[in-house]
Design a protein around this motif. Structure first.
Motif, PDB file in Angstrom:
ATOM      1  N   ARG A  98      -6.073   6.347  11.980  1.00  0.00           N
ATOM      2  CA  ARG A  98      -4.853   5.682  12.414  1.00  0.00           C
ATOM      3  C   ARG A  98      -5.117   4.208  12.698  1.00  0.00           C
ATOM      4  O   ARG A  98      -5.671   3.832  13.716  1.00  0.00           O
ATOM      5  N   CYS A 106       0.838  -1.204   0.000  1.00  0.00           N
ATOM      6  CA  CYS A 106       0.000   0.000   0.000  1.00  0.00           C
ATOM      7  C   CYS A 106       0.869   1.248   0.000  1.00  0.00           C
ATOM      8  O   CYS A 106       2.097   1.172  -0.055  1.00  0.00           O
ATOM      9  N   TYR A 146       8.163  -3.518   9.475  1.00  0.00           N
ATOM     10  CA  TYR A 146       8.898  -2.333   9.908  1.00  0.00           C
ATOM     11  C   TYR A 146      10.209  -2.699  10.609  1.00  0.00           C
ATOM     12  O   TYR A 146      11.166  -1.944  10.570  1.00  0.00           O
ATOM     13  N   SER A 162      -4.009  11.603   1.444  1.00  0.00           N
ATOM     14  CA  SER A 162      -2.690  11.275   1.985  1.00  0.00           C
ATOM     15  C   SER A 162      -1.544  11.972   1.267  1.00  0.00           C
ATOM     16  O   SER A 162      -0.873  11.398   0.404  1.00  0.00           O
ATOM     17  N   GLN A 203      -5.896  11.947   7.577  1.00  0.00           N
ATOM     18  CA  GLN A 203      -4.786  11.022   7.810  1.00  0.00           C
ATOM     19  C   GLN A 203      -3.538  11.697   8.357  1.00  0.00           C
ATOM     20  O   GLN A 203      -2.539  11.041   8.610  1.00  0.00           O
ATOM     21  N   LYS A 238       6.194   5.134   1.224  1.00  0.00           N
ATOM     22  CA  LYS A 238       6.864   6.095   2.102  1.00  0.00           C
ATOM     23  C   LYS A 238       8.001   5.437   2.880  1.00  0.00           C
ATOM     24  O   LYS A 238       9.098   5.999   3.004  1.00  0.00           O
ATOM     25  N   MET A 239       7.771   4.236   3.401  1.00  0.00           N
ATOM     26  CA  MET A 239       8.789   3.548   4.183  1.00  0.00           C
ATOM     27  C   MET A 239       9.965   3.121   3.318  1.00  0.00           C
ATOM     28  O   MET A 239      11.093   3.005   3.795  1.00  0.00           O
ATOM     29  N   THR A 279       1.677   3.246   2.331  1.00  0.00           N
ATOM     30  CA  THR A 279       2.619   3.331   3.444  1.00  0.00           C
ATOM     31  C   THR A 279       3.956   2.713   3.068  1.00  0.00           C
ATOM     32  O   THR A 279       5.019   3.208   3.459  1.00  0.00           O
ATOM     33  N   ASP A 280       3.921   1.626   2.306  1.00  0.00           N
ATOM     34  CA  ASP A 280       5.163   0.982   1.881  1.00  0.00           C
ATOM     35  C   ASP A 280       5.989   1.911   0.997  1.00  0.00           C
ATOM     36  O   ASP A 280       7.225   1.899   1.053  1.00  0.00           O
ATOM     37  N   GLU A 314      -1.279  13.885   7.054  1.00  0.00           N
ATOM     38  CA  GLU A 314      -0.086  14.060   6.236  1.00  0.00           C
ATOM     39  C   GLU A 314       0.283  15.535   6.043  1.00  0.00           C
ATOM     40  O   GLU A 314       1.302  15.838   5.441  1.00  0.00           O
TER      41      GLU A 314
END
Length: 371
Positions: free
Chosen positions: A311, A41, A124, A262, A286, A46-47, A43-44, A288
């Protein structure tokens, strides 16, 4: 069982390589998951670009698989047997603190990477930690005693079950946090996997009007929103979204705004505030937007708007998500648009972020046994 496990490892920001790991030892209170699908998704994205944990990290926090090996205590505590297909939440709480005892383990310090540099969370956590296999971008994943599992019913495919995380977020944010229910009018901003999941959640809850906004490049996603229950879709680059919302609602505005953009800046928040009805609406965001110097506090208070943050998800939301996926009421298979093998993790993440040649990407399934 094999002695080694193949995994895609993030070795630096924006870099992944395939590595072999020794199969971890599984004690009486632990288990081993044979990973079938690891969802990817935003989030991945960004990480991957800005890792929150020191590398090396095996990413992958939306994981479906089969219990390959389970210690006796683990199996008894979790109510599972070897061979069961499960959805594994990414949270790894302590189950002793106040948050965990209240059922809100997503807020536990043990799994909160924002405040605890030694936090445990699937996708993570560095693979230097005991257990090594702390993410789904691998053929197997280590499950400690405090992993949170949900059984997948027979007949629900691993690929479709892989949508459990975005679907559970949609249920948590729209229904539990924002209070969408029968006869609610809702504005959903952003037709990505989260926005489309919330479209389904709102429709299932009995919302009488669901409006979904997007940009011109989201044309295919907006069409999908209609298939999943949206009553009106708006291309904000082709028409004034506020004027259209006021027109569709006969001047009343909406009850709830769900901001799923986001990272799109302050625009969606300001539109949401204007689109809410005169009194006591709810705006869910969210978070951001790092800074907002001209935030319209006066307008918010005059309208008695409640602002909530999106969250994570709860255990109940996950259970309902699995049931929703298994029910077959909505064509949710349309959300699972792309699959990639383990060697293509870099491309898969970039596809979600719109940084590859892949088109109309909504939700990506990584298949670890397809190398």
């Amino acid at each position: 069982m094999a002695e080694h496990v193949l995994a895609a490892v993030r070795t630096a920001p924006g870099r992944t390589e395939l590595r072999e790991f020794a199969m971890p030892a599984v004690g009486d209170d632990a288990a081993l998951l044979k990973v079938e699908v690891a969802g990817i998704c935003g989030t991945d994205v960004k990480m991957y670009a800005k890792p929150p944990f020191p590398d090396p990290v095996i990413m992958g926090h939306e994981n479906i698989g089969v219990i390959a090996k389970a210690g006796r205590t683990f199996a008894e505590r979790q109510g599972v047997s070897e061979g069961d297909r499960v959805f594994v939440e990414h949270y790894v709480g302590c189950f002793q603190c106040d948050w965990c005892r209240a059922g809100q383990y997503r807020h536990c310090e043990l799994t909160d990477w924002r405040t605890n540099p030694d936090a445990r969370r699937f996708g993570y956590t560095t693979s230097n930690n005991p257990g090594t296999l702390w993410g789904g971008f691998a053929q197997y994943m280590y499950l400690p005693w405090n992993a949170v599992l949900h059984k997948i019913p027979d007949g629900l495919s691993p690929e479709l079950a892989g949508l459990a995380t975005p679907m559970s977020n949609g249920i948590e944010w729209a229904l539990f946090e924002a209070g969408v229910g029968y006869d609610s009018t809702v504005l959903i901003q952003g037709p990505g996997q989260q926005g489309l999941s919330q479209t389904v959640a709102c429709k299932q809850a009995g919302a009488s009007l669901i409006i979904v906004t997007g940009t011109t490049k989201d044309a295919a996603r907006l069409e999908m929103a209609v298939k999943l229950g949206a009553d009106c879709v708006i291309d904000i680059q082709r028409e004034d979204p506020l004027e259209r919302i006021i027109e569709v609602t006969a001047g009343k505005g909406v009850d709830v705004v769900l901001d799923c953009t986001s990272g799109a800046g302050t625009g969606p928040v300001l539109l949401g505030i204007d689109a809410l009805k005169r009194r006591a609406g709810t705006l869910l965001i969210q978070g951001e937007v790092a800074a907002f110097p001209d935030f319209p506090v006066k307008k918010v208070t005059e309208k008695a708007i409640t602002i909530k943050s999106a969250r994570g998800h709860s255990y109940r939301a996950c259970e309902l998500a699995v049931k929703q996926l298994a029910a077959g009421r909505f064509p949710l298979d349309l959300l699972a648009t792309h699959t990639f093998g383990l060697a293509d993790v870099d491309r898969a993440i970039r596809a979600i972020g719109g940084q590859s040649e892949d088109q109309d990407v909504i939700h990506v399934s990584l298949l670890p046994w397809q190398v």
